[in-house]
Write a protein that holds these residues in place. Structure first.
Motif, PDB file in Angstrom:
ATOM      1  N   ILE A 101       0.840  -1.203   0.000  1.00 30.27           N
ATOM      2  CA  ILE A 101       0.000   0.000   0.000  1.00 30.27           C
ATOM      3  C   ILE A 101       0.875   1.253   0.000  1.00 30.27           C
ATOM      4  O   ILE A 101       0.608   2.207  -0.734  1.00 30.27           O
ATOM      5  N   ARG A 102       1.929   1.241   0.793  1.00 32.23           N
ATOM      6  CA  ARG A 102       2.862   2.383   0.830  1.00 32.23           C
ATOM      7  C   ARG A 102       3.419   2.650  -0.567  1.00 32.23           C
ATOM      8  O   ARG A 102       3.458   3.793  -1.023  1.00 32.23           O
ATOM      9  N   ASP A 120       2.071   1.734  -3.499  1.00 24.01           N
ATOM     10  CA  ASP A 120       0.989   2.087  -4.425  1.00 24.01           C
ATOM     11  C   ASP A 120       0.423   3.487  -4.178  1.00 24.01           C
ATOM     12  O   ASP A 120      -0.082   4.120  -5.105  1.00 24.01           O
ATOM     13  N   TYR A 121       0.469   3.952  -2.925  1.00 28.36           N
ATOM     14  CA  TYR A 121      -0.184   5.221  -2.583  1.00 28.36           C
ATOM     15  C   TYR A 121       0.793   6.340  -2.244  1.00 28.36           C
ATOM     16  O   TYR A 121       0.381   7.390  -1.751  1.00 28.36           O
ATOM     17  N   ARG A 127       0.001  10.267  -2.815  1.00 29.46           N
ATOM     18  CA  ARG A 127      -1.444  10.344  -3.052  1.00 29.46           C
ATOM     19  C   ARG A 127      -2.125  10.759  -1.752  1.00 29.46           C
ATOM     20  O   ARG A 127      -1.533  10.713  -0.681  1.00 29.46           O
ATOM     21  N   LEU A 131      -4.351   9.682   0.694  1.00 26.65           N
ATOM     22  CA  LEU A 131      -4.925   8.419   1.162  1.00 26.65           C
ATOM     23  C   LEU A 131      -5.813   8.597   2.388  1.00 26.65           C
ATOM     24  O   LEU A 131      -5.435   9.244   3.362  1.00 26.65           O
ATOM     25  N   LEU A 177      -1.496   9.972   6.052  1.00 25.77           N
ATOM     26  CA  LEU A 177      -2.808   9.477   5.670  1.00 25.77           C
ATOM     27  C   LEU A 177      -3.840   9.919   6.687  1.00 25.77           C
ATOM     28  O   LEU A 177      -3.507  10.309   7.801  1.00 25.77           O
ATOM     29  N   ASP A 231      -8.089   9.359  -2.153  1.00 22.88           N
ATOM     30  CA  ASP A 231      -7.964   7.990  -2.625  1.00 22.88           C
ATOM     31  C   ASP A 231      -8.336   7.130  -1.425  1.00 22.88           C
ATOM     32  O   ASP A 231      -7.585   7.054  -0.444  1.00 22.88           O
ATOM     33  N   LEU A 237      -9.204   3.835   0.673  1.00 25.09           N
ATOM     34  CA  LEU A 237      -8.946   2.409   0.811  1.00 25.09           C
ATOM     35  C   LEU A 237      -9.833   1.900   1.942  1.00 25.09           C
ATOM     36  O   LEU A 237      -9.621   2.243   3.104  1.00 25.09           O
ATOM     37  N   SER A 260     -10.608   7.748  -5.831  1.00 27.55           N
ATOM     38  CA  SER A 260     -10.578   6.326  -6.152  1.00 27.55           C
ATOM     39  C   SER A 260     -11.074   5.566  -4.925  1.00 27.55           C
ATOM     40  O   SER A 260     -11.023   6.088  -3.807  1.00 27.55           O
TER      41      SER A 260
END
Length: 179
Positions: free
Chosen positions: A26-27, A29-30, A33, A35, A59, A93, A95, A121
């Protein structure tokens, strides 16, 4: 309490190692961003806490309480929002952090709601996936472990508000929940 467990599926150590792996993915991928982790109460509270520390990025964290189970042990498909987000998801974004994906009703509902609120997202991270229980097509992006049929408890997951505090995850003996 452990006498009610038919089989330990994942130990505390296995869970910690897998949460660390998910956090690293996750770190990556994001990074860079906006988050927002949205934890589902009550079952995911331990997972959210551990995962947030494993992600190691700036985040935001919020929680929802949404149920399709009512007072039973299987989903009835009717969604009830018990606690909504405090943080508007617009521009984030998102999650969704779930303890276990079973029928998919709750997560399909949450994804639709978050998209309608203009999240940038929306993805799903679940520590446990039970694809055999899927009634609605939901595809988690991040999956910790796949679990077999049966009633899974521990590490935040409960039966009748018990067993959440077990440090491991196991199958509850069927006679406990009336299977």
């Amino acid at each position: 309490m452990t006498e009610d467990i038919e089989q330990v599926l994942f130990t505390e150590e296995q869970i910690a190692a897998r949460v660390a792996e998910l956090g690293a993915r996750i770190r990556a991928d994001y990074a860079n961003r906006n988050l927002l982790l949205v934890g589902t109460l009550k079952g995911a509270f331990l997972f959210v806490a551990d995962l947030a520390r494993a992600v190691d990025l700036p985040l935001a964290v919020d929680f929802v309480s949404v149920s399709s189970y009512g007072d039973g042990v299987s989903s009835n498909g009717a969604i009830e929002v018990r606690k909504d987000l405090d943080q508007p998801p617009e521009g984030f974004d998102v999650l969704i952090v779930e303890d276990i994906v079973d029928s998919g009703h709750t997560l399909a509902f949450l994804q639709d709601e978050l998209r309608a609120q203009h999240a940038a997202s929306v993805e799903i991270c679940t520590l446990f996936d039970k694809p055999s229980g899927r009634a609605v097509p939901v595809e988690p992006k991040y999956i910790g472990f796949t679990v077999p049929d049966g009633f899974v408890v521990g590490y935040g997951m409960d039966y009748a508000e018990k067993y959440r505090n077990l440090p491991f995850v196991g199958l509850l003996r069927p006679e406990i929940y009336g299977a």
